[in-house]
Design an enzyme around this catalytic site. Structure first.
Site, PDB file in Angstrom:
ATOM      1  N   GLY A  92       0.835  -1.271  -0.335  1.00 56.52           N
ATOM      2  CA  GLY A  92       0.234   0.367  -0.275  1.00 56.52           C
ATOM      3  C   GLY A  92       1.140   1.029  -0.054  1.00 56.52           C
ATOM      4  O   GLY A  92       2.162   1.454   0.008  1.00 56.52           O
ATOM      5  N   GLY A 149       0.148  -5.430   0.853  1.00 54.37           N
ATOM      6  CA  GLY A 149      -1.302  -5.613  -0.026  1.00 54.37           C
ATOM      7  C   GLY A 149      -1.324  -6.614  -0.900  1.00 54.37           C
ATOM      8  O   GLY A 149      -1.668  -6.894  -1.452  1.00 54.37           O
ATOM      9  N   GLU A 193       4.954  -5.834   7.310  1.00 57.38           N
ATOM     10  CA  GLU A 193       4.641  -4.942   8.493  1.00 57.38           C
ATOM     11  C   GLU A 193       5.906  -4.629   9.468  1.00 57.38           C
ATOM     12  O   GLU A 193       5.776  -3.175   9.993  1.00 57.38           O
ATOM     13  CB  GLU A 193       3.045  -4.824   8.119  1.00 57.38           C
ATOM     14  CG  GLU A 193       2.438  -5.270   7.101  1.00 57.38           C
ATOM     15  CD  GLU A 193       2.413  -6.269   6.780  1.00 57.38           C
ATOM     16  OE1 GLU A 193       2.177  -5.868   5.251  1.00 57.38           O
ATOM     17  OE2 GLU A 193       3.208  -6.993   6.630  1.00 57.38           O
ATOM     18  N   ASP A 239      -1.106  -7.502   7.598  1.00 55.52           N
ATOM     19  CA  ASP A 239      -2.562  -7.443   7.553  1.00 55.52           C
ATOM     20  C   ASP A 239      -2.974  -8.229   6.188  1.00 55.52           C
ATOM     21  O   ASP A 239      -2.713  -9.086   6.028  1.00 55.52           O
ATOM     22  CB  ASP A 239      -3.127  -5.840   7.709  1.00 55.52           C
ATOM     23  CG  ASP A 239      -2.677  -4.954   6.898  1.00 55.52           C
ATOM     24  OD1 ASP A 239      -1.723  -5.670   5.980  1.00 55.52           O
ATOM     25  OD2 ASP A 239      -3.015  -3.948   6.057  1.00 55.52           O
TER      26      ASP A 239
END
Length: 365
Positions: free
Chosen positions: A67, A126, A149, A157
């Site tokens: 992302g 992502g 992350e 996530d």
């Protein structure tokens, strides 16, 4: 000069190709891209002229680097410094993006037609979310896959904790806590991918899907992957990452004595103690289904925006690039259970993530 759309689509010989088209940023996802992907996938699910979907990334560098964390940094900095709460976090642009992104991840996992993710080059964050939940996952000799992350004070996530928690022998815990890059062979070893096609054969493989069938194309072009490096480290990883705390995992890695184990200890020790503790809890107490995991990850993501470590981690790695974050804790053993619990507490009424109904294939002919 008019910019090209950030998501391109074509349909040829019954195969719909969805191209992430931001090559300068290694096709990093933003909110308009997620919205465009969702609309295309729902349309193709009910289009009787489309038999399969193929996901690719524009350019030579990779499918998707994750992302847009610079935008996330703006929200994290503002929220963590203002004393904001769950409601303010849920209303910010990053949270609105995550909500739609996580719903897209759920849709991909239950897509009613063959969804072929070409996981070539960089596939991170992502990018894993839009590929590793697919029903047909293809890696190459150029694949570099990671859930990075924890390196920015965040927690895996996009359903990453669902994927990693199910990897045997604590190899998924290792991948999540070290944030290291996995090869295509490693990805298959961990169950994050299904097929290995050399990058030089990708164009012919994709063409064969339409000319023959997906099964025939895989039979012709998929090969046995080379030996996985991570497989050769299974024994010490299994033992070290079975520990119940980050501090003990670091100690066990150091005690294992191999160069890779000692490097892992140093890598983990340098990351946010709080983000690591939350990640370990997420992996140890994984929800049974992907939608349930995504709902829990959404809670954790909102609380990460409110945690100063996320803004500081992005600052150190991406904004100032000094690689010297000042984490909230300096000692991994100092993180309390109550601090970790707070990330997982239910959100106030009306703020929990709602997963959309799955895309439905039109069976009428």
């Amino acid at each position: 000069m008019v910019d090209e759309p950030s998501v391109l689509s074509t349909v040829d010989a019954g195969v719909a190709t969805l191209t992430l088209n931001r090559p300068k940023s290694i096709n990093a996802l933003d909110h308009p891209m997620v919205t465009a992907m969702d609309e295309l996938l729902r349309d193709w699910a009910s289009d009787t002229q489309v038999s399969a979907v193929v996901l690719v990334g524009a350019g030579e560098r990779g499918l998707c680097a994750g992302g847009d964390i610079v935008a996330i940094h703006r929200d994290a900095s503002a929220l963590s410094s203002s004393g904001a709460g769950d409601a303010e976090a849920a209303a910010c642009p990053s949270a609105l993006f995550w909500a739609d992104e996580y719903r897209l991840n759920a849709d991909i996992a239950r897509y009613p037609k063959p969804y072929v993710a070409i996981m070539d080059g960089i596939v991170m964050g992502g990018g894993v979310g839009v590929s590793a939940h697919a029903n047909t996952r293809v890696v190459t000799d150029r694949t570099r896959l990671a859930m990075p992350e924890v390196g920015i004070g965040f927690v895996p996530d996009v359903g990453g904790t669902h994927l990693l928690a199910r990897v045997p022998d604590n190899l998924g815990v290792y991948a999540g806590l070290t944030a290291g890059q996995l090869s295509g062979a490693d990805a298959i070893e961990l169950g994050l991918a299904d097929h290995y096609v050399p990058a030089a054969d990708l164009e012919a493989f994709r063409r064969a899907i339409g000319e023959t069938s997906l099964d025939d194309a895989l039979a012709k072009y998929a090969q046995e992957p080379p030996e996985s490096k991570i497989a050769g480290q299974r024994e010490w990883i299994t033992q070290a990452f079975a520990a119940d705390s980050i501090a003990e995992i670091i100690d066990r890695c150091s005690a294992a004595g191999t160069d890779d184990a000692k490097k892992s200890a140093a890598t983990i020790a340098a990351k946010s103690p709080l983000a690591l503790a939350v990640t370990l809890r997420s992996l140890r107490q994984a929800e049974p289904t992907l939608p349930e995991t995504l709902k829990r990850e959404y809670r954790v993501s909102l609380r990460s925006l409110l945690n100063p470590d996320m803004a500081e981690g992005i600052r150190a790695q991406v904004i100032d690039k000094d690689r010297n974050p000042a984490w909230r804790h300096t000692d991994h053993a100092a993180v309390t259970a109550a601090e970790v619990d707070a990330f997982f507490a239910p959100l106030p009424d009306g703020l929990e993530l709602v997963i959309n109904p799955a895309p439905q294939e039109d069976s009428s002919v």
